[in-house]
Design an enzyme around this catalytic site. Structure first.
Site, short mmCIF file in Angstrom:
data_model
loop_
_atom_site.label_atom_id
_atom_site.label_comp_id
_atom_site.label_asym_id
_atom_site.label_seq_id
_atom_site.Cartn_x
_atom_site.Cartn_y
_atom_site.Cartn_z
N SER A 1 0.84 -1.20 0.00
CA SER A 1 0.00 0.00 0.00
C SER A 1 0.88 1.25 0.00
O SER A 1 1.68 1.43 -0.92
CB SER A 1 -0.95 -0.05 1.20
OG SER A 1 -1.98 0.90 1.07
N ASP B 1 -9.22 -6.57 -4.04
CA ASP B 1 -8.90 -5.33 -3.32
C ASP B 1 -9.97 -4.29 -3.62
O ASP B 1 -10.13 -3.86 -4.76
CB ASP B 1 -7.52 -4.82 -3.76
CG ASP B 1 -6.99 -3.69 -2.90
OD1 ASP B 1 -7.81 -3.01 -2.25
OD2 ASP B 1 -5.76 -3.48 -2.89
N HIS C 1 -7.26 -6.04 0.05
CA HIS C 1 -6.18 -5.08 0.27
C HIS C 1 -5.26 -5.50 1.42
O HIS C 1 -4.05 -5.30 1.34
CB HIS C 1 -6.77 -3.70 0.57
CG HIS C 1 -5.76 -2.61 0.63
ND1 HIS C 1 -5.06 -2.17 -0.48
CD2 HIS C 1 -5.29 -1.87 1.67
CE1 HIS C 1 -4.23 -1.21 -0.14
NE2 HIS C 1 -4.33 -1.02 1.16
#
Length: 340
Positions: free
Chosen positions: A192, A268, A298
């Site tokens: 991320s 995600d 995610h």
């Protein structure tokens, strides 16, 4: 999708709570100016004041070192998961002090295995990622340096785009001061927000020569692109000067020359998988691989079957440095951790 929407509501509520006083003061000032000077001047002042507040509120949107609560105080340690470690403090070029864990394989093989620099996401602290690190340690036989960004956990300073990118470079520099690892086998890993940090470091010509490979997971093309996804499509017309944090990975990835592994969970619902696909396509490395996992979201792509085997295959393709996968010991139940 509901989970992502709920996270957005929580973030917006937190920001509104933090800036309500400034907004109220601005509104009151504009009312007074309107009474004395007219609508044009008061509207102009209100507009610029509003933009100023929103500009500086962006850090509250992106960085969440205090979620969950007590994340700046309580950092789970690797020993809780039977991982050998030492706590280290890393000094950055602007004198911030980064709290970090160095998790090392047995002394007789630590200098022969890869060392992964682990950059976490935008919420919590590095201790919240120990489940994934446990898997890396026992499945891939790697050393791991877990880095806590400035303003996160026990690290000093406040988070910013420039600061986090400096933290990434400081982590690599720190590894070069150690003599119990192979400097030719340093690998950057970022998930991320951590992926944006890792890409920035790997795209730097000086630092690309210090690393063997790059791995990024469920990361984004840029913050402006994420704003379009999370706020409204019309945000794309907002000039880039209004973004305090940009993280233009899409413009940096074409400068990367080391081998790159892009790991994406196709479920995600926060960062669209197509962003990872775009980064893979734009990457300038001639040795790049896209590893996709159906059902991976995610925050939990790393629990999907084949995750560690996929990484091991990539590392073997980069260099014959990964030992055969070993059977990890049994683990205790771990609580679920959510990034934002």
């Amino acid at each position: 999708m509901v989970k992502a929407d709920w996270k957005i509501v929580k973030i917006v509520t937190a920001i509104a709570t933090k800036i309500w006083a400034a907004s109220l003061g601005t509104l009151l000032t504009c009312v007074i100016l309107y009474c004395f000077y007219g609508s044009l001047i008061s509207f102009s002042i209100f507009l610029f004041a509003g933009l100023y507040i929103l500009y500086h509120a962006q850090d509250n949107l992106l960085y969440h070192p205090d979620l969950p609560s007590n994340s700046r105080v309580y950092i789970p340690v690797p020993a809780m998961h039977n991982l050998p470690y030492e706590t280290v403090n890393i000094r950055t070029s602007d004198n911030a002090t980064l709290h970090a864990f160095f998790i090392k394989q047995n002394d007789d093989k630590s200098t022969f295995v890869p060392t992964i620099v682990y950059f976490h996401g935008n919420a919590g602290n590095m201790g919240h990622r120990l489940q994934n690190v446990w898997g890396i340690y026992y499945n891939l036989n790697c050393n791991i340096l877990m880095v806590e960004y400035r303003g996160y956990g026990l690290s000093t300073g406040s988070p910013s785009e420039k600061g986090l990118c400096m933290d990434g470079r400081a982590a690599v520099d720190y590894l070069y001061t150690r003599h119990d690892l192979d400097h030719q086998k340093i690998i950057l890993f970022g998930r991320s927000l951590g992926g944006a940090v890792a890409i920035d470091v790997a795209a730097d010509l000086e630092y690309s020569g210090k690393i063997m490979a790059l791995m990024v997971e469920n990361t984004f093309t840029s913050i402006p692109d994420m704003a379009v996804e999370l706020v409204h499509p019309n945000v794309k017309y907002l000039p880039n000067v209004f973004y305090k944090n940009k993280y233009y990975s899409i413009d940096k990835v074409d400068r990367i020359r080391v081998p790159v592994l892009f790991i994406t969970g196709l479920a995600d619902n926060l960062v669209p998988p197509r962003m990872m696909q775009t980064l893979h396509m734009k990457c300038g490395s001639t040795r790049k691989r896209l590893l996709e996992f159906t059902g991976g979201s995610h925050n939990d792509t790393w629990v999907i079957d084949g995750y560690y085997q996929g990484i091991a295959t990539f590392l073997v393709e980069c260099h014959d440095v990964v030992h055969p996968l070993q059977t990890p010991p049994k683990r205790n139940h771990w609580p679920e951790i959510h990034e934002v």
